[in-house]
Design an enzyme around this catalytic site. Structure first.
Site, PDB file in Angstrom:
ATOM      1  N   HIS A 207       0.878  -1.177   0.000  1.00  0.00           N
ATOM      2  CA  HIS A 207       0.000   0.000   0.000  1.00  0.00           C
ATOM      3  C   HIS A 207       0.914   1.226   0.000  1.00  0.00           C
ATOM      4  O   HIS A 207       2.090   1.142   0.359  1.00  0.00           O
ATOM      5  CB  HIS A 207      -0.941  -0.053   1.209  1.00  0.00           C
ATOM      6  CG  HIS A 207      -2.022  -1.094   1.055  1.00  0.00           C
ATOM      7  ND1 HIS A 207      -3.337  -0.780   0.838  1.00  0.00           N
ATOM      8  CD2 HIS A 207      -1.963  -2.448   1.035  1.00  0.00           C
ATOM      9  CE1 HIS A 207      -4.047  -1.891   0.724  1.00  0.00           C
ATOM     10  NE2 HIS A 207      -3.232  -2.925   0.835  1.00  0.00           N
ATOM     11  N   CYS A 238      -8.151  -0.890   3.659  1.00  0.00           N
ATOM     12  CA  CYS A 238      -8.744  -2.028   4.361  1.00  0.00           C
ATOM     13  C   CYS A 238      -9.583  -1.489   5.506  1.00  0.00           C
ATOM     14  O   CYS A 238      -9.093  -0.689   6.300  1.00  0.00           O
ATOM     15  CB  CYS A 238      -7.654  -2.964   4.891  1.00  0.00           C
ATOM     16  SG  CYS A 238      -8.307  -4.252   5.970  1.00  0.00           S
ATOM     17  N   ASN A 247      -3.759   1.108  -2.554  1.00  0.00           N
ATOM     18  CA  ASN A 247      -2.702   0.203  -3.002  1.00  0.00           C
ATOM     19  C   ASN A 247      -1.816   0.994  -3.952  1.00  0.00           C
ATOM     20  O   ASN A 247      -2.240   1.990  -4.533  1.00  0.00           O
ATOM     21  CB  ASN A 247      -3.303  -0.965  -3.801  1.00  0.00           C
ATOM     22  CG  ASN A 247      -4.115  -1.904  -2.942  1.00  0.00           C
ATOM     23  OD1 ASN A 247      -5.177  -1.553  -2.459  1.00  0.00           O
ATOM     24  ND2 ASN A 247      -3.602  -3.090  -2.745  1.00  0.00           N
TER      25      ASN A 247
HETATM   26  P1  HMG Z   1     -17.033 -14.098  12.740  1.00  0.00           P
HETATM   27  O1  HMG Z   1     -18.117 -13.162  13.111  1.00  0.00           O
HETATM   28  O2  HMG Z   1     -16.051 -14.486  13.799  1.00  0.00           O
HETATM   29  O3  HMG Z   1     -17.587 -15.410  12.014  1.00  0.00           O
HETATM   30  O4  HMG Z   1     -16.252 -13.466  11.526  1.00  0.00           O
HETATM   31  P2  HMG Z   1     -18.592 -16.527  12.462  1.00  0.00           P
HETATM   32  O5  HMG Z   1     -18.048 -17.802  11.903  1.00  0.00           O
HETATM   33  O6  HMG Z   1     -18.885 -16.444  13.924  1.00  0.00           O
HETATM   34  O7  HMG Z   1     -19.920 -16.144  11.632  1.00  0.00           O
HETATM   35  C1  HMG Z   1     -20.662 -14.979  11.919  1.00  0.00           C
HETATM   36  C2  HMG Z   1     -21.653 -14.746  10.791  1.00  0.00           C
HETATM   37  O8  HMG Z   1     -20.954 -14.506   9.568  1.00  0.00           O
HETATM   38  C3  HMG Z   1     -22.549 -15.951  10.523  1.00  0.00           C
HETATM   39  O9  HMG Z   1     -23.787 -15.441  10.055  1.00  0.00           O
HETATM   40  C4  HMG Z   1     -21.847 -16.645   9.389  1.00  0.00           C
HETATM   41  O10 HMG Z   1     -22.715 -17.443   8.600  1.00  0.00           O
HETATM   42  C5  HMG Z   1     -21.344 -15.471   8.591  1.00  0.00           C
HETATM   43  P3  HMG Z   1     -25.096 -15.441  10.981  1.00  0.00           P
HETATM   44  O11 HMG Z   1     -25.350 -16.905  11.279  1.00  0.00           O
HETATM   45  O12 HMG Z   1     -24.700 -14.657  12.209  1.00  0.00           O
HETATM   46  O13 HMG Z   1     -26.109 -14.769  10.117  1.00  0.00           O
HETATM   47  N1  HMG Z   1     -20.151 -15.829   7.774  1.00  0.00           N
HETATM   48  C6  HMG Z   1     -20.066 -15.640   6.447  1.00  0.00           C
HETATM   49  N2  HMG Z   1     -20.917 -15.113   5.554  1.00  0.00           N
HETATM   50  C7  HMG Z   1     -20.520 -15.074   4.259  1.00  0.00           C
HETATM   51  N3  HMG Z   1     -19.287 -15.517   3.840  1.00  0.00           N
HETATM   52  C8  HMG Z   1     -18.420 -16.043   4.715  1.00  0.00           C
HETATM   53  C9  HMG Z   1     -18.798 -16.106   6.079  1.00  0.00           C
HETATM   54  N4  HMG Z   1     -18.180 -16.571   7.189  1.00  0.00           N
HETATM   55  C10 HMG Z   1     -19.022 -16.400   8.213  1.00  0.00           C
HETATM   56  N5  HMG Z   1     -17.223 -16.459   4.291  1.00  0.00           N
HETATM   57  C11 HMG Z   1     -15.009 -13.717   9.486  1.00  0.00           C
HETATM   58  C12 HMG Z   1     -15.140 -14.123  10.948  1.00  0.00           C
HETATM   59  C13 HMG Z   1     -13.685 -14.230   9.000  1.00  0.00           C
HETATM   60  C14 HMG Z   1     -16.141 -14.358   8.694  1.00  0.00           C
HETATM   61  C15 HMG Z   1     -15.114 -12.188   9.402  1.00  0.00           C
HETATM   62  O14 HMG Z   1     -14.208 -11.629  10.314  1.00  0.00           O
HETATM   63  C16 HMG Z   1     -14.826 -11.655   8.027  1.00  0.00           C
HETATM   64  O15 HMG Z   1     -15.586 -11.877   7.090  1.00  0.00           O
HETATM   65  N6  HMG Z   1     -13.720 -10.903   7.864  1.00  0.00           N
HETATM   66  C17 HMG Z   1     -13.316 -10.372   6.566  1.00  0.00           C
HETATM   67  C18 HMG Z   1     -12.543  -9.108   6.734  1.00  0.00           C
HETATM   68  C19 HMG Z   1     -12.058  -8.628   5.408  1.00  0.00           C
HETATM   69  O16 HMG Z   1     -12.543  -9.011   4.353  1.00  0.00           O
HETATM   70  N7  HMG Z   1     -11.041  -7.721   5.430  1.00  0.00           N
HETATM   71  C20 HMG Z   1     -10.483  -7.163   4.249  1.00  0.00           C
HETATM   72  C21 HMG Z   1      -9.651  -8.143   3.467  1.00  0.00           C
HETATM   73  S1  HMG Z   1      -8.023  -8.432   4.154  1.00  0.00           S
HETATM   74  C22 HMG Z   1      -7.042  -7.198   3.451  1.00  0.00           C
HETATM   75  O17 HMG Z   1      -7.546  -6.282   2.849  1.00  0.00           O
HETATM   76  C23 HMG Z   1      -5.550  -7.343   3.519  1.00  0.00           C
HETATM   77  C24 HMG Z   1      -4.936  -7.794   2.170  1.00  0.00           C
HETATM   78  O18 HMG Z   1      -5.238  -6.881   1.130  1.00  0.00           O
HETATM   79  C25 HMG Z   1      -3.418  -7.911   2.291  1.00  0.00           C
HETATM   80  C26 HMG Z   1      -2.758  -6.672   2.927  1.00  0.00           C
HETATM   81  O19 HMG Z   1      -2.978  -5.550   2.454  1.00  0.00           O
HETATM   82  O20 HMG Z   1      -2.029  -6.912   3.895  1.00  0.00           O
HETATM   83  C27 HMG Z   1      -5.474  -9.173   1.757  1.00  0.00           C
HETATM   84 MG    MG Z   2      -4.185  -4.989   0.853  1.00  0.00          MG
END
Ligand code: HMG
Ligand code: MG
Length: 286
Positions: A207, A238, A247
Site C-alpha cells: 500500500h 482495508c 494500493n
Molecule cells: P465471525 O463473526 O467471527 O464469524 O467473523 P462466524 O463464523 O462467527 O460467523 C458470523 C456470521 O458470519 C454468521 O452469520 C456466518 O454465517 C457469517 P449469521 O449466522 O450470524 O447470520 N459468515 C459468512 N458469511 C458469508 N461468507 C463467509 C462467512 N463466514 C461467516 N465467508 C469472518 C469471521 C472471517 C467471517 C469475518 O471476520 C470476516 O468476514 N472478515 C473479513 C474481513 C475482510 O474481508 N477484510 C479485508 C480483506 S483483508 C485485506 O484487505 C488485507 C490484504 O489486502 C493484504 C494486505 O494488504 O495486507 C489481503
Molecule cells: Mg491490501
C-alpha cells in the site's frame, strides 16, 4: 532471473472493499471486464467474506456471474473460511486466497481470531481446495508494521509465510497493509522470509500510504521477487486497518517495470482510461 513480472490486479477487491457507498454491481463487473481487456492474467475480483464485516463485497456471487471470463485469466477471490470457499467454488473462482497476519492485533480485528486460530481455520479450506484442484494463494498482512501492535518482527513474517506455504499455498503475498514500509524495513523483512522460502514463491503487496511503495518494489525486485499486487488508479484500503490508504497504482508499477526493461504483458495505452473509470467509482475523490 526472469525479466517477466506478473502483476496481480487488486482493484476490484482491495481497491473497492473500503468504499463507503455501495458501488453498483454492474460497475464492478465493468471494471473487471475492462481490466481483462488490458491484458492482466491475474485479477482479484471480489471477496466471499461476511457481508456484515465488509458490506461492499456482499454482491460477490453476482459479480462472479456477471464478468466475462477470458480463458487465459485467473479470476481470484478472497475466502476466510470453508463457508467462503464453498461459495467461491460454486461461483467457479479460478483460485482463492486465504488471508492471515503476522501480527495478533490485526488478525483479531480483521478476521476475529488469533494468528494460530486462523491457521487452524485455514486447514480444512486448504484440504478441500487441494481435493478440488483449486490453487490457493496466501496473504500475510502487516509484514512490517501493524496499526494495533506496532513494528512486526521479520522472523514472525517468515514463520507465518512458511506455515501457509507448507499447508499448500502456491504463493505467499507479503502485505504492507498500512503502507508504512521503507526500503530498509522491506529489505530486512524480505531477508528473513527469503531464508525460509525462495523468491519465486513470494509476491509483494504494497500500500502506498507513505509514498514509498515503488521504492519498496524496487528493493523486492533486487531480492528476486517477480510478482506484485497493485490496484488500478491506486484505489484501496482495508476497513480493519486504519491508515491503509490506496494500493500502489498499477499504472505506476507498469511504468516502473518498463523503465527497468521488465515485461508485464499489460497494454499500457489502455490503463489510463481504466484508471480514470476506477477512480470515478470512489464515493469521495482522494
Ligand atoms: P465471525 O463473526 O467471527 O464469524 O467473523 P462466524 O463464523 O462467527 O460467523 C458470523 C456470521 O458470519 C454468521 O452469520 C456466518 O454465517 C457469517 P449469521 O449466522 O450470524 O447470520 N459468515 C459468512 N458469511 C458469508 N461468507 C463467509 C462467512 N463466514 C461467516 N465467508 C469472518 C469471521 C472471517 C467471517 C469475518 O471476520 C470476516 O468476514 N472478515 C473479513 C474481513 C475482510 O474481508 N477484510 C479485508 C480483506 S483483508 C485485506 O484487505 C488485507 C490484504 O489486502 C493484504 C494486505 O494488504 O495486507 C489481503
Ligand atoms: Mg491490501
Amino acid at each position: 532471473m526472469s525479466d517477466f513480472v506478473t502483476i496481480f490486479e487488486m482493484g476490484p477487491r482491495d481497491g473497492l472493499q473500503n468504499e463507503k457507498l455501495f458501488v453498483p454491481t454492474v460497475r464492478k463487473i465493468e471494471l473487471v471486464d475492462r481490466l481483462t481487456a488490458c491484458g492482466f492474467r491475474k485479477i482479484e475480483v471480489t471477496s466471499f467474506v461476511s457481508p456484515r464485516w465488509v458490506p461492499q463485497m456482499a454482491d460477490a456471487q453476482e459479480v462472479m456471474e456477471g464478468i466475462y471470463r477470458h480463458p487465459a485469466v485467473s479470476y481470484g477471490v478472497l475466502t476466510p473460511n470453508v463457508k467462503g470457499y464453498t461459495a467461491a467454488r460454486n461461483a467457479s473462482a479460478d483460485e482463492v486466497a486465504i488471508f492471515g497476519s503476522a501480527s495478533e492485533g490485526f488478525s483479531r480485528k480483521n478476521i476475529n481470531c488469533s494468528v494460530a486460530e486462523s491457521i487452524e481455520r485455514f486447514k480444512p479450506l486448504l484440504d478441500k481446495a487441494s481435493h478440488d484442484g483449486v490453487p490457493v494463494r496466501g496473504y500475510v498482512s502487516c509484514v512490517v508494521e501493524c496499526p494495533y501492535d506496532g513494528p512486526t518482527p521479520p522472523e514472525k513474517v517468515a514463520e507465518v509465510a512458511r506455515t501457509l506455504y507448507d499447508l499448500g499455498c502456491y504463493e505467499i503475498s507479503l502485505g504492507d497493509t498500512i503502507g508504512a514500509a521503507t526500503p530498509e524495513t522491506t529489505a530486512a523483512m524480505l531477508d528473513a522470509v527469503l531464508d525460509v522460502l525462495p523468491a519465486e514463491k513470494l509476491a509483494g503487496h504494497f500500500h502506498d500510504t507513505g509514498g514509498r511503495a515503488l521504492e519498496n518494489i524496487e528493493v523486492s525486485l533486487e531480492k528476486g521477487l517477480r510478482t506484485f499486487d497493485s490496484a488500478i488508479g491506486g484505489l484501496g484500503g482495508c476497513p480493519y486497518a486504519p491508515g491503509a490508504k490506496g494500493n500502489v497504482a498499477t499504472e505506476a508499477v507498469v511504468d516502473l517495470m518498463t523503465r527497468k526493461g521488465l515485461e508485464t504483458g499489460i497494454k499500457r495505452d489502455l490503463l489510463g482510461e481504466v484508471a480514470e473509470f476506477a477512480r470515478s467509482l470512489r464515493s469521495v475523490e482522494a
